[in-house]
Design a protein around this motif. Structure first.
Motif, short mmCIF file in Angstrom:
data_model
loop_
_atom_site.label_atom_id
_atom_site.label_comp_id
_atom_site.label_asym_id
_atom_site.label_seq_id
_atom_site.Cartn_x
_atom_site.Cartn_y
_atom_site.Cartn_z
N SER A 18 72.66 119.54 -19.70
CA SER A 18 72.33 118.31 -18.96
C SER A 18 72.67 118.45 -17.48
O SER A 18 71.92 118.00 -16.62
N SER A 107 64.44 110.49 -21.04
CA SER A 107 65.23 110.77 -22.23
C SER A 107 65.25 109.56 -23.15
O SER A 107 65.11 109.69 -24.38
N LEU A 131 69.53 114.69 -25.96
CA LEU A 131 68.88 113.55 -25.31
C LEU A 131 69.88 112.46 -24.96
O LEU A 131 69.80 111.85 -23.88
#
Length: 217
Positions: A18, A107, A131
């Motif tokens: 991320s 997301s 996610l």
């Protein structure tokens, strides 16, 4: 041993992926908008790219994993090359946080679609966890970067919105603003300042996402 990091070992793979995406897109957005408005400095230095190697700062990334906050390599910007310096300055600064907001939004859309369509159980758990981390971490970065402290984007936006004379005064006290920011981040004061802000704003944004899509399902 895993408490050496701000995240557990189980979370680290999702955090690292991320962060790589968030930092890379954030800095690319700054570079792309600056180039659009006439400043090729970032492009000339190889920063107009989605290659993470060009944007990640090793120490800043390590700090985020250990302390929960960090940074990427700032994109160089030469305001004198802008056709409209004040407008371009604001748009270049806000482009980074908005890119994080967009990643978080996408997301959420992906998760919402799969869950509400009844096919959420078909998603691998790794993908679901990723996610969720992409959503949460990018919202935190969106809010964090809009704080009005140097060297964050929120401070740069204010710089370009105020009059030139006030901008000069701001630059004189910028070092003190940076010191105050560091104190708020690395001391227990963050429990009473920055963390309450995140705990209020991030859930509010998530509620906004939910309200936006709920009527469609």
């Amino acid at each position: 041993m895993d408490r050496f990091f701000a995240y557990s070992f189980q979370e680290l793979p999702f955090v690292i992926i991320s962060l790589v995406v968030a930092f890379t897109v954030h800095e690319f957005a700054h570079a792309a908008v600056a180039y659009k408005f006439g400043d090729s400095t970032a492009k000339d230095e190889g920063r107009l790219t989605l290659n993470p190697v060009s944007h990640l700062d090793p120490i800043g990334t390590l700090f985020l994993l250990i302390a929960g906050f960090g940074w990427a390599r700032p994109v160089p910007v030469n305001r004198s090359r802008f056709h409209n310096p004040r407008l371009a300055g604001v748009l270049v600064s806000i482009a980074g946080p908005l890119s994080n907001f967009l990643i978080a939004f996408l997301s959420y859309v992906i998760m919402f679609f799969f869950i509400r369509s009844g096919s959420g159980s078909a998603l691998p758990q790794f993908f679901v966890d990723l996610l969720n981390m992409m959503l949460w971490l990018n919202l935190v970065l969106f809010v964090f970067n809009l704080l009005p402290f140097p060297p964050l984007d929120g401070y740069r936006i204010i710089e370009d919105l105020v009059t030139p004379s006030f901008r000069v005064k701001m630059s004189q006290y910028e070092q003190y603003g940076a010191l105050i920011f560091l104190i708020l981040v690395i001391t227990p004061l963050d429990r009473y300042t920055i963390h309450p802000l995140f705990n209020m704003v991030v859930p509010a944004i998530l509620q906004g996402f939910s309200s936006l899509f709920s009527p469609f399902f």
